[in-house]
Motif scaffolding. Structure first.
Motif, PDB file in Angstrom:
ATOM      1  N   ALA A 176       0.833  -1.200   0.000  1.00 60.50           N
ATOM      2  CA  ALA A 176       0.000   0.000   0.000  1.00 60.50           C
ATOM      3  C   ALA A 176       0.867   1.249   0.000  1.00 60.50           C
ATOM      4  CB  ALA A 176      -0.926   0.006   1.219  1.00 60.50           C
ATOM      5  N   GLN A 177       0.414   2.270  -0.713  1.00 64.31           N
ATOM      6  CA  GLN A 177       1.148   3.531  -0.796  1.00 64.31           C
ATOM      7  C   GLN A 177       0.392   4.687  -0.165  1.00 64.31           C
ATOM      8  OE1 GLN A 177       1.575   2.508  -5.054  1.00 64.31           O
ATOM      9  NE2 GLN A 177       3.518   3.578  -4.887  1.00 64.31           N
ATOM     10  N   GLY A 178      -0.795   4.421   0.336  1.00 71.39           N
ATOM     11  CA  GLY A 178      -1.577   5.442   0.999  1.00 71.39           C
ATOM     12  C   GLY A 178      -2.687   4.793   1.804  1.00 71.39           C
ATOM     13  N   VAL A 179      -3.144   5.506   2.842  1.00 75.52           N
ATOM     14  CA  VAL A 179      -4.201   5.019   3.717  1.00 75.52           C
ATOM     15  C   VAL A 179      -5.386   5.985   3.646  1.00 75.52           C
ATOM     16  CG1 VAL A 179      -4.845   4.577   6.125  1.00 75.52           C
ATOM     17  CG2 VAL A 179      -2.606   3.841   5.272  1.00 75.52           C
ATOM     18  N   ILE A 180      -6.580   5.417   3.576  1.00 72.68           N
ATOM     19  CA  ILE A 180      -7.813   6.198   3.613  1.00 72.68           C
ATOM     20  C   ILE A 180      -8.631   5.693   4.794  1.00 72.68           C
ATOM     21  CG2 ILE A 180      -9.865   6.947   2.342  1.00 72.68           C
ATOM     22  CD1 ILE A 180      -8.416   6.126  -0.246  1.00 72.68           C
ATOM     23  N   CYS A 181      -9.210   6.607   5.559  1.00 75.05           N
ATOM     24  CA  CYS A 181      -9.996   6.223   6.733  1.00 75.05           C
ATOM     25  C   CYS A 181     -11.356   6.896   6.697  1.00 75.05           C
ATOM     26  CB  CYS A 181      -9.282   6.626   8.015  1.00 75.05           C
ATOM     27  SG  CYS A 181      -7.679   5.849   8.234  1.00 75.05           S
ATOM     28  N   ASP A 182     -12.402   6.088   6.872  1.00 73.10           N
ATOM     29  CA  ASP A 182     -13.731   6.645   7.082  1.00 73.10           C
ATOM     30  C   ASP A 182     -14.025   6.539   8.576  1.00 73.10           C
ATOM     31  OD1 ASP A 182     -16.540   7.163   7.240  1.00 73.10           O
ATOM     32  OD2 ASP A 182     -16.678   6.796   5.091  1.00 73.10           O
ATOM     33  N   ILE A 183     -13.754   7.572   9.285  1.00 74.47           N
ATOM     34  CA  ILE A 183     -13.852   7.837  10.725  1.00 74.47           C
ATOM     35  C   ILE A 183     -13.301   6.724  11.621  1.00 74.47           C
ATOM     36  CG2 ILE A 183     -15.811   9.372  10.291  1.00 74.47           C
ATOM     37  CD1 ILE A 183     -17.455   7.408  12.115  1.00 74.47           C
ATOM     38  N   ALA A 184     -12.350   5.972  11.151  1.00 74.22           N
ATOM     39  CA  ALA A 184     -11.698   4.951  11.983  1.00 74.22           C
ATOM     40  C   ALA A 184     -10.304   5.460  12.358  1.00 74.22           C
ATOM     41  CB  ALA A 184     -11.599   3.623  11.244  1.00 74.22           C
ATOM     42  N   PRO A 185     -10.126   6.062  13.547  1.00 70.84           N
ATOM     43  CA  PRO A 185      -8.825   6.641  13.891  1.00 70.84           C
ATOM     44  C   PRO A 185      -7.714   5.606  14.002  1.00 70.84           C
ATOM     45  CG  PRO A 185     -10.298   6.651  15.798  1.00 70.84           C
ATOM     46  CD  PRO A 185     -11.119   6.263  14.611  1.00 70.84           C
ATOM     47  N   PHE A 186      -8.072   4.342  14.217  1.00 68.83           N
ATOM     48  CA  PHE A 186      -7.067   3.281  14.238  1.00 68.83           C
ATOM     49  C   PHE A 186      -6.272   3.282  12.933  1.00 68.83           C
ATOM     50  CE2 PHE A 186      -5.808  -1.095  13.240  1.00 68.83           C
ATOM     51  CZ  PHE A 186      -5.102  -1.453  14.379  1.00 68.83           C
ATOM     52  N   GLY A 187      -6.937   3.483  11.814  1.00 67.78           N
ATOM     53  CA  GLY A 187      -6.249   3.512  10.526  1.00 67.78           C
ATOM     54  C   GLY A 187      -5.242   4.639  10.423  1.00 67.78           C
ATOM     55  N   LEU A 188      -5.526   5.766  11.064  1.00 70.52           N
ATOM     56  CA  LEU A 188      -4.584   6.879  11.051  1.00 70.52           C
ATOM     57  C   LEU A 188      -3.342   6.534  11.867  1.00 70.52           C
ATOM     58  CD1 LEU A 188      -7.143   9.791  11.504  1.00 70.52           C
ATOM     59  CD2 LEU A 188      -6.086   9.000   9.377  1.00 70.52           C
ATOM     60  N   ASP A 189      -3.529   5.830  12.977  1.00 70.08           N
ATOM     61  CA  ASP A 189      -2.371   5.361  13.743  1.00 70.08           C
ATOM     62  C   ASP A 189      -1.548   4.362  12.939  1.00 70.08           C
ATOM     63  OD1 ASP A 189      -2.724   6.905  15.983  1.00 70.08           O
ATOM     64  OD2 ASP A 189      -3.709   5.347  17.169  1.00 70.08           O
ATOM     65  N   VAL A 190      -2.228   3.482  12.209  1.00 74.92           N
ATOM     66  CA  VAL A 190      -1.523   2.516  11.362  1.00 74.92           C
ATOM     67  C   VAL A 190      -0.721   3.243  10.296  1.00 74.92           C
ATOM     68  CG1 VAL A 190      -1.842   0.712   9.625  1.00 74.92           C
ATOM     69  CG2 VAL A 190      -3.112   0.608  11.778  1.00 74.92           C
ATOM     70  N   ALA A 191      -1.314   4.243   9.673  1.00 75.70           N
ATOM     71  CA  ALA A 191      -0.604   5.010   8.643  1.00 75.70           C
ATOM     72  C   ALA A 191       0.648   5.657   9.225  1.00 75.70           C
ATOM     73  CB  ALA A 191      -1.527   6.068   8.050  1.00 75.70           C
ATOM     74  N   ARG A 192       0.512   6.229  10.397  1.00 76.93           N
ATOM     75  CA  ARG A 192       1.669   6.873  11.040  1.00 76.93           C
ATOM     76  C   ARG A 192       2.766   5.856  11.329  1.00 76.93           C
ATOM     77  NH1 ARG A 192       2.395  11.700  13.785  1.00 76.93           N
ATOM     78  NH2 ARG A 192       4.076  11.708  15.339  1.00 76.93           N
ATOM     79  N   ALA A 193       2.387   4.683  11.855  1.00 76.67           N
ATOM     80  CA  ALA A 193       3.374   3.649  12.165  1.00 76.67           C
ATOM     81  C   ALA A 193       4.039   3.108  10.909  1.00 76.67           C
ATOM     82  CB  ALA A 193       2.718   2.511  12.940  1.00 76.67           C
ATOM     83  N   ALA A 194       3.298   3.076   9.807  1.00 72.19           N
ATOM     84  CA  ALA A 194       3.837   2.557   8.549  1.00 72.19           C
ATOM     85  C   ALA A 194       4.561   3.620   7.734  1.00 72.19           C
ATOM     86  CB  ALA A 194       2.694   1.965   7.710  1.00 72.19           C
ATOM     87  N   GLY A 195       4.500   4.878   8.168  1.00 70.94           N
ATOM     88  CA  GLY A 195       5.143   5.948   7.415  1.00 70.94           C
ATOM     89  C   GLY A 195       4.430   6.255   6.119  1.00 70.94           C
ATOM     90  N   LEU A 196       3.105   6.092   6.098  1.00 74.89           N
ATOM     91  CA  LEU A 196       2.322   6.317   4.878  1.00 74.89           C
ATOM     92  C   LEU A 196       1.411   7.531   5.047  1.00 74.89           C
ATOM     93  CD1 LEU A 196       1.229   2.650   4.067  1.00 74.89           C
ATOM     94  CD2 LEU A 196       2.982   4.014   2.897  1.00 74.89           C
ATOM     95  N   PRO A 197       1.101   8.219   3.954  1.00 76.38           N
ATOM     96  CA  PRO A 197       0.170   9.346   4.027  1.00 76.38           C
ATOM     97  C   PRO A 197      -1.246   8.851   4.279  1.00 76.38           C
ATOM     98  CG  PRO A 197       0.649   8.862   1.747  1.00 76.38           C
ATOM     99  CD  PRO A 197       1.558   7.972   2.571  1.00 76.38           C
ATOM    100  N   ALA A 198      -2.033   9.665   4.972  1.00 74.69           N
ATOM    101  CA  ALA A 198      -3.388   9.255   5.313  1.00 74.69           C
ATOM    102  C   ALA A 198      -4.385  10.341   4.976  1.00 74.69           C
ATOM    103  CB  ALA A 198      -3.478   8.918   6.802  1.00 74.69           C
ATOM    104  N   ALA A 199      -5.536   9.906   4.466  1.00 78.00           N
ATOM    105  CA  ALA A 199      -6.664  10.798   4.200  1.00 78.00           C
ATOM    106  C   ALA A 199      -7.821  10.395   5.104  1.00 78.00           C
ATOM    107  CB  ALA A 199      -7.080  10.712   2.734  1.00 78.00           C
TER     108      ALA A 199
END
Length: 267
Positions: A176-199
């Motif tokens: 994956a090269q980017g993370v998208i989250c529909d109101i799931a903040p866990f996904g934003l934490d995952v993006a941060r840990a993986a060093g990926l951009p998040a929307a």
């Protein structure tokens, strides 16, 4: 072109009359959806955002064939609280697949598989994952607030211990090269840990829901503040109408819904 992905950009975005321009960083990822993007510049690395164990993993540079960008892959985290968020996700996944031919979508959620099987016509990969708490419901119209607080404690305790790291490694391994989250903040934490951009895509967030509940159960103040900080991690914040509370710096767009399956005459 009318849509595509470029390398070398980060951290800005806009909504225009013709559609959206989402420009995210990490080895440069720019998603153009229906509009011609303005030029951007700057270092594309998210310094200090990649954990030690993930630093050897690099995003693949996108190449162009005849002016058409190569495909990319998204990790999409969807709250299972009701089917409205999943329905919105299905509409966005369909649009991404048609505007960015060849892109791959990984859905990380505990939404039942039959929902996406019935809603999506494009290829996708579903990972059964509890990615959000929201509120525990006694019935479709009544919530259980003490049970919700207990569930929040359990979920985020496990997330902080191991779960965020484990899922981040799986997302990296997926390519994956980017993370998208529909109101799931866990996904934003995952993006941060993986060093990926998040929307972040939302018309409300859980901190907005929890704040008034603190009048009777003060512990919700803690969770409103904690999750509010997590929502603020998104490089791109997209609010869809009808929006419950405006966020500074967020982009806005009209409501999103799945395409109708029946004609007006059939209905």
């Amino acid at each position: 072109g009318r849509g595509g992905i470029d390398a070398g950009f980060r951290g800005v975005g806009r909504i225009g009359r013709d559609g959206a321009v989402l420009e995210l960083g990490h080895a440069g990822l720019r998603i153009r959806v229906g509009a011609v993007p303005a030029k951007a510049s700057g270092e594309a690395r998210l310094a200090g955002r990649i954990p030690q164990e993930a630093r050897g993993v690099k995003c693949r540079r996108q190449t162009r064939l005849g002016g058409v960008p190569a495909p990319t892959r998204f990790a999409y985290f969807v709250t299972p609280h009701g089917f409205g968020h999943a329905a919105r996700t299905a509409a966005i996944v369909e649009a991404l697949a048609h505007r960015l031919p060849g892109c791959r979508i990984d859905l990380w959620t505990s939404v039942p598989s039959w929902f996406f099987a019935e809603s999506l016509t494009v290829p996708h990969l579903l990972h059964d994952l509890e990615c959000d708490v929201g509120l525990v419901q006694k019935s479709p119209v009544a919530e259980d607030l003490p049970a919700s607080l207990a569930a929040l404690e359990r979920f985020w305790s496990a997330a902080d211990r191991t779960r965020i790291h484990e899922v981040a490694q799986a997302v990296i391994a997926s390519g994956a090269q980017g993370v998208i989250c529909d109101i799931a903040p866990f996904g934003l934490d995952v993006a941060r840990a993986a060093g990926l951009p998040a929307a972040l895509i939302e018309n409300f967030t859980w901190d907005w829901i929890y704040e008034p509940l603190a009048a009777n159960l003060p512990r919700f103040t803690y969770w409103a503040e904690r999750l509010g900080a997590k929502f603020a991690q998104a490089e791109l914040h997209l609010q869809l109408e009808p929006c419950c509370r405006r966020a500074a710096g967020a982009l806005t767009a009209p409501p999103v819904a799945r395409a109708p399956r029946r004609s007006r005459e059939q209905i």
